[in-house]
Design a protein around this motif. Structure first.
Motif, mmCIF file in Angstrom:
data_model
loop_
_atom_site.group_PDB
_atom_site.id
_atom_site.type_symbol
_atom_site.label_atom_id
_atom_site.label_comp_id
_atom_site.label_asym_id
_atom_site.label_seq_id
_atom_site.Cartn_x
_atom_site.Cartn_y
_atom_site.Cartn_z
ATOM 1 N N GLN A 102 0.846 -1.185 0.000
ATOM 2 C CA GLN A 102 0.000 0.000 0.000
ATOM 3 C C GLN A 102 0.885 1.239 0.000
ATOM 4 O O GLN A 102 1.765 1.385 0.854
ATOM 5 N N LEU A 103 0.646 2.138 -0.945
ATOM 6 C CA LEU A 103 1.469 3.336 -1.070
ATOM 7 C C LEU A 103 1.222 4.270 0.109
ATOM 8 O O LEU A 103 0.098 4.670 0.380
ATOM 9 N N ALA A 104 2.307 4.630 0.802
ATOM 10 C CA ALA A 104 2.217 5.552 1.933
ATOM 11 C C ALA A 104 2.575 6.973 1.526
ATOM 12 O O ALA A 104 1.911 7.925 1.933
ATOM 13 N N TRP A 105 3.637 7.146 0.726
ATOM 14 C CA TRP A 105 4.023 8.474 0.253
ATOM 15 C C TRP A 105 4.949 8.357 -0.944
ATOM 16 O O TRP A 105 5.517 7.301 -1.206
ATOM 17 N N MET A 106 5.081 9.482 -1.663
ATOM 18 C CA MET A 106 5.981 9.577 -2.798
ATOM 19 C C MET A 106 6.795 10.851 -2.675
ATOM 20 O O MET A 106 6.335 11.837 -2.092
ATOM 21 N N ARG A 107 8.015 10.832 -3.191
ATOM 22 C CA ARG A 107 8.875 12.006 -3.168
ATOM 23 C C ARG A 107 9.636 12.070 -4.487
ATOM 24 O O ARG A 107 10.296 11.102 -4.885
ATOM 25 N N GLU A 108 9.560 13.229 -5.141
ATOM 26 C CA GLU A 108 10.324 13.446 -6.366
ATOM 27 C C GLU A 108 11.667 14.063 -6.011
ATOM 28 O O GLU A 108 11.749 15.002 -5.216
ATOM 29 N N VAL A 165 15.431 5.035 4.314
ATOM 30 C CA VAL A 165 15.815 4.670 2.960
ATOM 31 C C VAL A 165 16.934 5.613 2.522
ATOM 32 O O VAL A 165 16.907 6.809 2.818
ATOM 33 N N ALA A 166 17.938 5.050 1.861
ATOM 34 C CA ALA A 166 19.045 5.841 1.327
ATOM 35 C C ALA A 166 18.973 5.820 -0.190
ATOM 36 O O ALA A 166 18.673 4.783 -0.795
ATOM 37 N N VAL A 167 19.235 6.973 -0.809
ATOM 38 C CA VAL A 167 19.219 7.057 -2.265
ATOM 39 C C VAL A 167 20.500 7.742 -2.744
ATOM 40 O O VAL A 167 21.017 8.658 -2.102
ATOM 41 N N GLY A 168 21.008 7.274 -3.868
ATOM 42 C CA GLY A 168 22.162 7.884 -4.505
ATOM 43 C C GLY A 168 21.752 8.456 -5.847
ATOM 44 O O GLY A 168 21.116 7.766 -6.652
ATOM 45 N N LEU A 169 22.082 9.717 -6.107
ATOM 46 C CA LEU A 169 21.666 10.396 -7.328
ATOM 47 C C LEU A 169 22.825 10.517 -8.315
ATOM 48 O O LEU A 169 24.002 10.466 -7.944
ATOM 49 N N ALA A 170 22.469 10.715 -9.570
ATOM 50 C CA ALA A 170 23.453 10.763 -10.646
ATOM 51 C C ALA A 170 24.414 11.938 -10.522
ATOM 52 O O ALA A 170 25.517 11.899 -11.078
ATOM 53 N N ASP A 171 24.023 12.988 -9.816
ATOM 54 C CA ASP A 171 24.904 14.153 -9.676
ATOM 55 C C ASP A 171 25.863 14.031 -8.497
ATOM 56 O O ASP A 171 26.593 14.978 -8.191
ATOM 57 N N GLY A 172 25.879 12.875 -7.837
ATOM 58 C CA GLY A 172 26.769 12.679 -6.701
ATOM 59 C C GLY A 172 26.182 13.087 -5.373
ATOM 60 O O GLY A 172 26.842 12.973 -4.339
ATOM 61 N N TYR A 226 16.239 9.297 4.048
ATOM 62 C CA TYR A 226 14.917 9.734 4.482
ATOM 63 C C TYR A 226 14.352 8.740 5.484
ATOM 64 O O TYR A 226 14.637 7.540 5.440
ATOM 65 N N THR A 227 13.522 9.244 6.393
ATOM 66 C CA THR A 227 12.875 8.380 7.377
ATOM 67 C C THR A 227 11.603 7.786 6.788
ATOM 68 O O THR A 227 11.128 8.201 5.722
ATOM 69 N N SER A 228 11.029 6.838 7.510
ATOM 70 C CA SER A 228 9.775 6.220 7.073
ATOM 71 C C SER A 228 8.627 7.223 7.038
ATOM 72 O O SER A 228 7.608 6.991 6.386
ATOM 73 N N LEU A 234 16.644 12.958 6.705
ATOM 74 C CA LEU A 234 17.529 12.847 7.851
ATOM 75 C C LEU A 234 18.862 13.528 7.583
ATOM 76 O O LEU A 234 19.401 14.216 8.454
ATOM 77 N N CYS A 235 19.397 13.328 6.378
ATOM 78 C CA CYS A 235 20.645 13.982 6.020
ATOM 79 C C CYS A 235 20.787 14.024 4.507
ATOM 80 O O CYS A 235 20.093 13.309 3.773
#
Length: 297
Positions: free
Chosen positions: A98-104, A121-128, A133-135, A140-141
């Protein structure tokens, strides 16, 4: 849907595993993740299908997404999942899908990882740029790395993660984005696997084989495979590995790198996850078929 020859393991070398079950998605595989505690498997296919299976390969939940997923992450207890959509958006899902939230996000997402109990959740972007983010969808940072991070793995015993770039960089970070250690690499990386306590780190280094690093980031050796090492997965402790090559070799290795068995897969291996104690592994093929292989007793 991809079909597999029923005898594809017949010519395997070593202690041949048993195919416990097989499941076919409706389209080619986009990504696959495994919950180490619950044994559940999250599958995403290129048609927008998102499937949650139990450890016996039985379908627990299925939804159809309007966007095509590219990467997924799953908590060890199976209670939370993150899906990358349209390259720049993450969707946080809670049981049962079940979808709780989305972030672009501001750039293409190269890598994503879920904390063991679904807290971050940790994400790595193409620009370095990288972020955690928290649940509750709070940042967070945010931190930068010398190269864009494609492979990210949270530790279980420490609030830290190990991450690697596609080329030239391996590092360990805390949840503030501070670097605990980093290592310069001289090969392109296909995959990263880390034991639960972070004491052993393994890289699938293509022509360089499986590269091994200790918990401080010091290289301790490499293991050569028959082919070009592209995927690697480790047990919770140093009990052994599973690995795959671009030439469709699928291998089970002991803790010392010794070969337990080697098989030729009938399709390109796109995802590989070994169980925490090494008794089974989940293999996802490009065509959409997912199988569980049990070790010979």
């Amino acid at each position: 849907m991809s079909e597999l020859r029923p005898d594809w393991l017949r010519d395997a070398r070593g202690s041949t595993p048993t195919q416990r079950w097989s499941y076919a998605a409706d389209a080619p595989l986009a990504d696959l993740q495994f919950a180490r505690e619950s044994g559940e498997i999250l599958i995403a296919d290129t048609s927008g299908g998102l499937y949650l299976l139990d450890r016996l390969g039985r379908l627990q939940s299925l939804i159809r997404l309007a966007e095509t997923p590219s990467r997924v992450a799953l908590s060890d207890d199976g209670e939370a999942a993150v899906v990358v959509l349209n390259e720049r958006t993450i969707g946080w899902f809670e049981r049962p899908l079940q979808l709780a939230w989305m972030r672009e996000l501001p750039d293409a997402i190269l890598g994503v990882a879920m904390a063991p109990f679904g807290t971050h959740v940790a994400v790595g972007l193409a620009d370095g740029t990288n972020a955690i983010y928290t649940s509750a969808n709070k940042q967070l940072c945010k931190f930068e790395s010398v190269r864009p991070l494609r492979h990210l793995r949270f530790l279980v015993t420490e609030p830290e993660l190990v991450a690697a770039a596609e080329y030239g960089y391996l590092a360990r970070f805390d949840l503030r984005g501070e670097v605990a250690w980093s290592q310069t690499l001289w090969s392109t990386i296909g995959d990263l696997a880390v034991t639960g306590d972070g004491k052993f780190n393994y890289l699938a280094g293509y022509a360089h084989g499986i590269q091994v690093f200790n918990g401080g980031g010091t290289p301790t050796g490499s293991w050569v495979l028959e082919g070009t090492a592209s995927l690697v997965s480790t047990t919770f402790r140093k009990d052994g590995l599973a690995a795959a090559t671009l030439e469709r070799h699928l291998a089970r290795l002991g803790a010392d790198g010794s070969l337990r068995w080697l098989a030729t897969a009938p399709d390109d291996v796109q995802a590989l996850r070994i169980f925490p104690l090494g008794e089974s592994l989940i293999c996802g093929f490009r065509g959409g078929r997912v199988v569980r292989l049990d070790e010979a007793v």
